[in-house]
Design a protein around this motif. Structure first.
Motif, PDB file in Angstrom:
ATOM      1  N   VAL A 201       0.843  -1.199   0.000  1.00 12.75           N
ATOM      2  CA  VAL A 201       0.000   0.000   0.000  1.00 12.75           C
ATOM      3  C   VAL A 201       0.878   1.248   0.000  1.00 12.75           C
ATOM      4  O   VAL A 201       0.629   2.217  -0.725  1.00 12.75           O
ATOM      5  N   GLY A 202       1.928   1.223   0.832  1.00 15.23           N
ATOM      6  CA  GLY A 202       2.818   2.372   0.922  1.00 15.23           C
ATOM      7  C   GLY A 202       3.504   2.696  -0.392  1.00 15.23           C
ATOM      8  O   GLY A 202       3.782   3.867  -0.684  1.00 15.23           O
ATOM      9  N   GLU A 203       3.772   1.669  -1.192  1.00 17.41           N
ATOM     10  CA  GLU A 203       4.408   1.881  -2.496  1.00 17.41           C
ATOM     11  C   GLU A 203       3.523   2.690  -3.439  1.00 17.41           C
ATOM     12  O   GLU A 203       4.020   3.236  -4.430  1.00 17.41           O
ATOM     13  N   GLN A 204       2.221   2.774  -3.124  1.00 19.45           N
ATOM     14  CA  GLN A 204       1.295   3.558  -3.942  1.00 19.45           C
ATOM     15  C   GLN A 204       1.190   5.006  -3.459  1.00 19.45           C
ATOM     16  O   GLN A 204       0.352   5.766  -3.946  1.00 19.45           O
ATOM     17  N   GLY A 205       2.035   5.365  -2.490  1.00 18.70           N
ATOM     18  CA  GLY A 205       1.987   6.721  -1.951  1.00 18.70           C
ATOM     19  C   GLY A 205       0.824   6.937  -1.001  1.00 18.70           C
ATOM     20  O   GLY A 205       0.384   8.070  -0.778  1.00 18.70           O
ATOM     21  N   ILE A 206       0.343   5.844  -0.415  1.00 20.18           N
ATOM     22  CA  ILE A 206      -0.821   5.891   0.467  1.00 20.18           C
ATOM     23  C   ILE A 206      -0.381   5.666   1.904  1.00 20.18           C
ATOM     24  O   ILE A 206       0.427   4.780   2.190  1.00 20.18           O
ATOM     25  N   LEU A 207      -0.898   6.469   2.816  1.00 19.42           N
ATOM     26  CA  LEU A 207      -0.612   6.321   4.233  1.00 19.42           C
ATOM     27  C   LEU A 207      -1.822   5.707   4.931  1.00 19.42           C
ATOM     28  O   LEU A 207      -2.942   6.195   4.788  1.00 19.42           O
ATOM     29  N   LEU A 208      -1.592   4.635   5.670  1.00 15.08           N
ATOM     30  CA  LEU A 208      -2.654   4.013   6.460  1.00 15.08           C
ATOM     31  C   LEU A 208      -2.652   4.622   7.851  1.00 15.08           C
ATOM     32  O   LEU A 208      -1.616   4.644   8.524  1.00 15.08           O
ATOM     33  N   SER A 209      -3.802   5.086   8.287  1.00 14.00           N
ATOM     34  CA  SER A 209      -3.910   5.733   9.591  1.00 14.00           C
ATOM     35  C   SER A 209      -4.894   4.990  10.484  1.00 14.00           C
ATOM     36  O   SER A 209      -5.913   4.480  10.014  1.00 14.00           O
ATOM     37  N   VAL A 210      -4.586   4.944  11.783  1.00 12.83           N
ATOM     38  CA  VAL A 210      -5.495   4.308  12.757  1.00 12.83           C
ATOM     39  C   VAL A 210      -6.175   5.370  13.641  1.00 12.83           C
ATOM     40  O   VAL A 210      -6.679   5.053  14.707  1.00 12.83           O
ATOM     41  N   LYS A 211      -6.208   6.637  13.171  1.00 11.79           N
ATOM     42  CA  LYS A 211      -6.815   7.701  13.978  1.00 11.79           C
ATOM     43  C   LYS A 211      -8.277   7.411  14.291  1.00 11.79           C
ATOM     44  O   LYS A 211      -8.720   7.539  15.425  1.00 11.79           O
ATOM     45  N   GLY A 212      -9.041   7.065  13.282  1.00  9.52           N
ATOM     46  CA  GLY A 212     -10.458   6.788  13.506  1.00  9.52           C
ATOM     47  C   GLY A 212     -11.254   8.016  13.892  1.00  9.52           C
ATOM     48  O   GLY A 212     -12.245   7.909  14.618  1.00  9.52           O
ATOM     49  N   ASP A 213     -10.816   9.186  13.419  1.00  6.51           N
ATOM     50  CA  ASP A 213     -11.557  10.407  13.742  1.00  6.51           C
ATOM     51  C   ASP A 213     -12.742  10.623  12.809  1.00  6.51           C
ATOM     52  O   ASP A 213     -13.700  11.303  13.157  1.00  6.51           O
ATOM     53  N   THR A 214     -12.671  10.049  11.611  1.00  7.17           N
ATOM     54  CA  THR A 214     -13.734  10.232  10.612  1.00  7.17           C
ATOM     55  C   THR A 214     -14.533   8.963  10.397  1.00  7.17           C
ATOM     56  O   THR A 214     -15.761   8.991  10.266  1.00  7.17           O
ATOM     57  N   TYR A 215     -13.835   7.824  10.354  1.00  7.73           N
ATOM     58  CA  TYR A 215     -14.499   6.543  10.132  1.00  7.73           C
ATOM     59  C   TYR A 215     -14.283   5.624  11.347  1.00  7.73           C
ATOM     60  O   TYR A 215     -13.208   5.643  11.963  1.00  7.73           O
ATOM     61  N   PRO A 216     -15.281   4.797  11.699  1.00  8.70           N
ATOM     62  CA  PRO A 216     -15.162   3.906  12.867  1.00  8.70           C
ATOM     63  C   PRO A 216     -14.293   2.690  12.552  1.00  8.70           C
ATOM     64  O   PRO A 216     -14.751   1.723  11.942  1.00  8.70           O
ATOM     65  N   LEU A 217     -13.042   2.722  12.953  1.00  6.01           N
ATOM     66  CA  LEU A 217     -12.095   1.659  12.619  1.00  6.01           C
ATOM     67  C   LEU A 217     -12.143   0.517  13.626  1.00  6.01           C
ATOM     68  O   LEU A 217     -12.388   0.719  14.814  1.00  6.01           O
ATOM     69  N   GLY A 218     -11.871  -0.680  13.131  1.00  5.64           N
ATOM     70  CA  GLY A 218     -11.838  -1.871  13.987  1.00  5.64           C
ATOM     71  C   GLY A 218     -10.497  -2.572  13.895  1.00  5.64           C
ATOM     72  O   GLY A 218      -9.976  -2.776  12.792  1.00  5.64           O
ATOM     73  N   GLY A 219      -9.908  -2.909  15.029  1.00  5.39           N
ATOM     74  CA  GLY A 219      -8.666  -3.696  15.035  1.00  5.39           C
ATOM     75  C   GLY A 219      -9.007  -5.152  15.274  1.00  5.39           C
ATOM     76  O   GLY A 219      -8.732  -5.711  16.323  1.00  5.39           O
ATOM     77  N   HIS A 220      -9.625  -5.775  14.306  1.00  2.37           N
ATOM     78  CA  HIS A 220     -10.225  -7.097  14.485  1.00  2.37           C
ATOM     79  C   HIS A 220      -9.185  -8.204  14.642  1.00  2.37           C
ATOM     80  O   HIS A 220      -8.217  -8.276  13.894  1.00  2.37           O
ATOM     81  N   ILE A 221      -9.397  -9.068  15.595  1.00  2.00           N
ATOM     82  CA  ILE A 221      -8.550 -10.242  15.819  1.00  2.00           C
ATOM     83  C   ILE A 221      -9.407 -11.477  15.583  1.00  2.00           C
ATOM     84  O   ILE A 221     -10.524 -11.580  16.109  1.00  2.00           O
ATOM     85  N   HIS A 222      -8.893 -12.421  14.790  1.00  2.43           N
ATOM     86  CA  HIS A 222      -9.601 -13.676  14.527  1.00  2.43           C
ATOM     87  C   HIS A 222      -8.829 -14.831  15.160  1.00  2.43           C
ATOM     88  O   HIS A 222      -7.612 -14.923  15.002  1.00  2.43           O
ATOM     89  N   VAL A 223      -9.523 -15.686  15.868  1.00  2.00           N
ATOM     90  CA  VAL A 223      -8.904 -16.859  16.487  1.00  2.00           C
ATOM     91  C   VAL A 223      -9.691 -18.084  16.061  1.00  2.00           C
ATOM     92  O   VAL A 223     -10.928 -18.099  16.139  1.00  2.00           O
ATOM     93  N   GLY A 224      -9.017 -19.119  15.583  1.00  2.00           N
ATOM     94  CA  GLY A 224      -9.730 -20.313  15.137  1.00  2.00           C
ATOM     95  C   GLY A 224      -8.797 -21.492  14.978  1.00  2.00           C
ATOM     96  O   GLY A 224      -7.646 -21.476  15.421  1.00  2.00           O
TER      97      GLY A 224
END
Length: 270
Positions: A201-224
């Motif tokens: 993703v970073g190679e596309q000049g895109i920054l991933l942010s975990v601020k969650g000020d505009t959209y409700p972000l989830g840090g989902h964990i899956h266990v199985g």
């Protein structure tokens, strides 16, 4: 018939006992009568598997081609899915047949072996290693806000975030980016896979942010697990399991939630 096949029965591979092991190349016809329960097929690149149920049209996975059985699938193994990138799972009634790429078998045996042990299709020589056969998989699909040139933009603006099932895609809310590394038995392997996706993703000049000020972000964990018994235990003990995660992960990370998280910003959310 099986063509260009080398067969070992009751083979022990690095201490793991396999019911039957086949090395195959070229055109292979997977008639159920030739493959007993627990058979592991190691396929060279370019192998073509014929008479496959559950596949519409020819399916080319790069290292192997799956060719359907046609109108009649009676008594033939049915394609279930792909696991750990280059492991195919087939079922013939109550029988399980596993197909592994030769490259994966030789270079990443630790992961292949753990998978076979977790499904109960193999066991350690002399005794069943319960801890290994009850291996738990860790996964997740964390969500992010997307920035480009310092500007917050919906994820769907960027072609790299494509679909709800790709490893780099979007959440049900297409404005939210989501990364989906393959599950792993080792947390460090999961993190390694995650970082690989984030770098793409970073190679596309895109920054991933975990601020969650505009959209409700989830840090989902899956266990199985691939082991049905382990899954039942997890379900039975889910409240205790979540309580532990809340103490060691949830209470630490909850204060980092942005205001957009709203009602999702709580402990015990599963």
């Amino acid at each position: 018939m099986l063509q260009t096949a080398v067969v070992w029965k009751g083979v022990i591979h690095e201490g793991v006992v396999l019911n039957e092991l086949l090395y195959v190349d070229g055109d292979v016809f997977l008639g159920g009568q030739y493959l007993p329960h627990g058979t592991v097929v190691v396929a060279k690149k370019g192998t073509r598997l014929h008479e496959i149920c559950g596949v519409e049209g020819e399916l080319d996975l790069g290292w192997v081609q799956l060719i359907p059985a046609g109108n009649s699938c009676s008594g033939l193994p049915k394609y279930v899915g792909t696991y750990l990138e280059e492991i195919l799972w087939f079922k013939d009634g109550k029988n399980d047949i596993i197909v592994v790429s030769e490259e994966l078998w030789e270079k990443r045996w630790d992961e292949v072996g753990r998978f076979l042990l977790s499904t109960g299709l193999a066991y350690y020589e002399g005794w069943i290693f319960e801890c290994q056969s009850a291996s738990v998989l860790l996964g997740g699909d964390p969500e992010f806000e997307v920035y480009a040139d310092g500007i917050l933009l919906p994820a769907y603006f960027f072609p790299i975030f494509e679909g709800l099932s790709n490893s780099i895609g979007t959440d049900g809310n297409s404005a939210i980016a989501e990364l989906r590394p393959p599950p792993s038995y080792r947390p460090e392997k999961y993190v390694e896979s995650f970082m690989s996706l984030a770098e793409k993703v970073g190679e596309q000049g895109i920054l991933l942010s975990v601020k969650g000020d505009t959209y409700p972000l989830g840090g989902h964990i899956h266990v199985g697990s691939y082991n049905e018994y382990v899954v039942e235990v997890l379900r039975d003990k889910v409240e205790e399991f979540i309580s532990v995660l809340d103490d060691f992960v949830g209470r630490v990370l909850l204060p980092t939630s942005g205001p957009a998280r709203g009602e999702y910003a709580r402990l015990g959310a599963i």
